[in-house]
Design a protein around this motif. Structure first.
Motif, short mmCIF file in Angstrom:
data_model
loop_
_atom_site.label_atom_id
_atom_site.label_comp_id
_atom_site.label_asym_id
_atom_site.label_seq_id
_atom_site.Cartn_x
_atom_site.Cartn_y
_atom_site.Cartn_z
N ILE A 174 0.85 -1.20 0.00
CA ILE A 174 0.00 0.00 0.00
C ILE A 174 0.88 1.23 0.00
CG2 ILE A 174 -1.77 1.27 1.26
CD1 ILE A 174 -2.64 -1.38 2.51
N GLY A 175 0.75 2.06 -1.01
CA GLY A 175 1.53 3.29 -1.08
C GLY A 175 1.07 4.29 -0.02
N TRP A 176 2.01 5.07 0.46
CA TRP A 176 1.63 6.03 1.51
C TRP A 176 0.70 7.11 0.99
CZ3 TRP A 176 3.20 10.86 0.23
CH2 TRP A 176 4.39 11.03 -0.47
N ARG A 177 0.67 7.35 -0.32
CA ARG A 177 -0.28 8.33 -0.86
C ARG A 177 -1.71 7.81 -0.76
NH1 ARG A 177 2.04 12.55 -3.34
NH2 ARG A 177 4.21 12.34 -4.00
N GLU A 178 -1.89 6.50 -0.80
CA GLU A 178 -3.23 5.95 -0.60
C GLU A 178 -3.57 5.90 0.89
OE1 GLU A 178 -5.83 1.87 -1.38
OE2 GLU A 178 -3.80 2.04 -2.17
N PHE A 179 -2.58 5.58 1.71
CA PHE A 179 -2.85 5.49 3.14
C PHE A 179 -3.17 6.86 3.72
CE2 PHE A 179 -1.62 5.27 7.62
CZ PHE A 179 -2.32 4.15 8.02
#
Length: 509
Positions: free
Chosen positions: A62-67
């Motif tokens: 999970i990319g941090w931009r999604e998180f």
């Protein structure tokens, strides 16, 4: 003579096979349970709201931009990954470790140097075989030296340097992931303080209005001084709290500026409120064994352990003969002009073998030290795994309980708000004293602060769990993970040089 030929044959066979005296590496068994706790306090894990689900994906995917859906926070993390000085040091440490590996690796190859020399010597006439008291010699040529690594000493040192490099690369990866979490948590703390300031301002405004009313009643002789002083106490306490919170807000922003590495830009996008952060709440924990390949701090500890294992091979090889070759080829002449004339060629070839016989126990002590250092690194590796297990278990326990705590605080807040309304009504009708109003007002303010702090702590818990499970290395979901020794995120990654793209760059993923 037969013995010499046998020795040479064995040595050549050993060299060709690339043998070393390193012990076979075996990964220590993880000293933790096979699964994370799932009963009792851990049993009630929260379900994700619509659009906020991890959909069963592991944290590393999970990319941090999604998180982190807040565009303002995303921008701050972008800036921090470019400007944070601790991260720069971590990247430079990787470059230094790469250079050290190349230095050690170069010892496997012959060293060739060009050299020129001029010597002048005077001897007494009765000691000079040529009858000349002064003699000169000029030399120009190439010299070469090479230690033949029959027993793998240099290869073991090279492997040690490689593992230290890989350890440093994983430390850099851990530093970057930690930075993402630190920026997010500091940003959430700022939002929490902003909310605290808001309820403090509201409380102060209400308290000042109550104080004005009680003062008017006191001045008109219809109110007591006790009511007046009690109202004044609430006002001054709210003012003191506001000063403390204003100080905390400024210091929280200063801490964020330090993490980001530059003053906060004026053109940051609009952010979301604390209650609207919408972090992913249902990231699966997986198994503790997954942490071995997902957490860079564990991979760093294992690389350090492998380096200690390789060092044992170098310590063992020190007990065996060291064979080196030294040679030179060039020209020599008693005059400078005769250096390149026919017949001036000169060469030397000097193989040397050194067999340790008595070292005062130094080699044995070095081997003992290498074995002890490996046992130390085994313990450090196992402790790192245990610490990682504890972090994930703590975060799972927190994730399972924060929603219940926040729900209880929200109900308490509603109850205290109604209590304040009823207390004011009873005071106006002369049923209760003003003390009941002040008590209700203080209790409401206290529970409102507790609710904000709990909401912030819940969000920070989700961030910490995401990182504890190995998340935060990729920016966008679906990105190919970069190697641990990838260049810093300063826009387009710089192309690796021929030297830096050697074995370490390929092995540090």
């Amino acid at each position: 003579m037969q013995i010499n030929h046998s020795f040479i044959a064995i040595a050549v066979a050993c060299l060709a096979a690339g043998c070393t005296f390193q012990p076979n590496y075996e990964r220590p068994v993880a000293p933790v349970a096979a699964a994370f706790p799932a009963s009792g306090v851990y049993a009630t894990q929260p379900a994700a709201a619509a659009g906020d689900s991890a959909n069963g994906r592991a944290a590393v995917d999970i990319g941090w931009r999604e998180f982190f859906a807040d565009p303002r926070l995303q921008r701050l993390i972008d800036i921090a990954l470019v400007n944070n000085r601790d991260l720069r040091v971590a990247v430079l440490n990787v470059d230094a470790a790469r250079a050290q590996y190349r230095i050690t690796r170069a010892q496997l190859f012959p060293a060739i140097d060009a050299k020129g020399s001029n010597s002048v010597q005077r001897l007494p006439l009765d000691l000079s075989p040529s009858g000349q008291t002064i003699s000169r010699e000029y030399q120009v040529g190439l010299s070469a030296s090479w230690e033949i690594d029959f027993w793998g000493r240099i290869r073991s040192l090279k492997d040690q340097a490689l593992e230290q490099y890989l350890s440093t690369a994983q430390a850099r990866k851990a530093a970057e992931i930690s930075l993402v979490a630190q920026v997010a948590n500091q940003y959430l703390q700022m939002l929490a303080v902003d909310d605290l300031l808001k309820i403090t301002d509201d409380t102060l405004k209400t308290a000042e209005a109550s104080y004005s009313l009680t003062k008017l009643q006191f001045d008109n002789g219809t109110g007591s001084e006790l009511d007046l002083r009690q109202a004044e106490t609430v006002v001054e306490q709210a003012r003191a709290n506001r000063e403390a919170q204003a100080r905390a807000r400024a210091q929280a922003e200063n801490a964020l500026v330090l993490l980001v590495g530059e003053p906060l830009p004026d053109d940051l996008p609009a952010g979301r409120s604390l209650d609207d952060q919408r972090l992913l709440t249902d990231i699966p924990a997986g198994l503790p064994s997954d942490l071995l390949t997902r957490r860079p701090d564990i991979m760093q500890a294992e690389a350090t352990l492998r380096a200690a294992n390789a060092n044992i091979g170098a310590a063992r090889a020190a007990f065996f003969p060291k064979i080196s070759l030294t040679s030179s080829f060039g020209t020599a002449s008693p005059t400078l002009g005769g250096l390149f004339k026919a017949g001036s060629a000169a060469w030397t070839f000097a193989p040397q073998i050194t067999m340790p016989i008595f070292e005062g126990g130094q080699n044995l002590a070095n081997l003992d030290l290498a074995n002890v250092q490996k046992r130390i690194e085994v313990a450090q590796y196992e402790k790192t795994i245990q610490s990682a297990f504890r972090e994930v278990a703590d975060d799972l326990a927190a994730r399972a309980t924060y929603d219940g705590q926040i729900g209880a605080l929200e109900r308490t807040t509603f109850a205290q708000s109604r209590t304040l309304d009823l207390s004011q009504l009873r005071y106006k009708n002369g049923v209760d004293s003003y003390l009941q109003v002040l008590t209700a007002q203080t209790n409401l303010y206290t529970v409102q602060q507790s609710l904000i702090n709990a909401r912030a702590a819940r969000l920070e818990n989700l961030v910490n769990l995401y990182v504890a499970l190995g998340g935060g290395w990729i920016a966008n979901t679906g990105d190919t993970p970069r190697p641990a020794d990838a260049p810093a995120m300063d826009g387009a990654p710089s192309a690796p040089t021929a030297a830096s793209s050697a074995t370490p760059a390929k092995a540090a993923g």
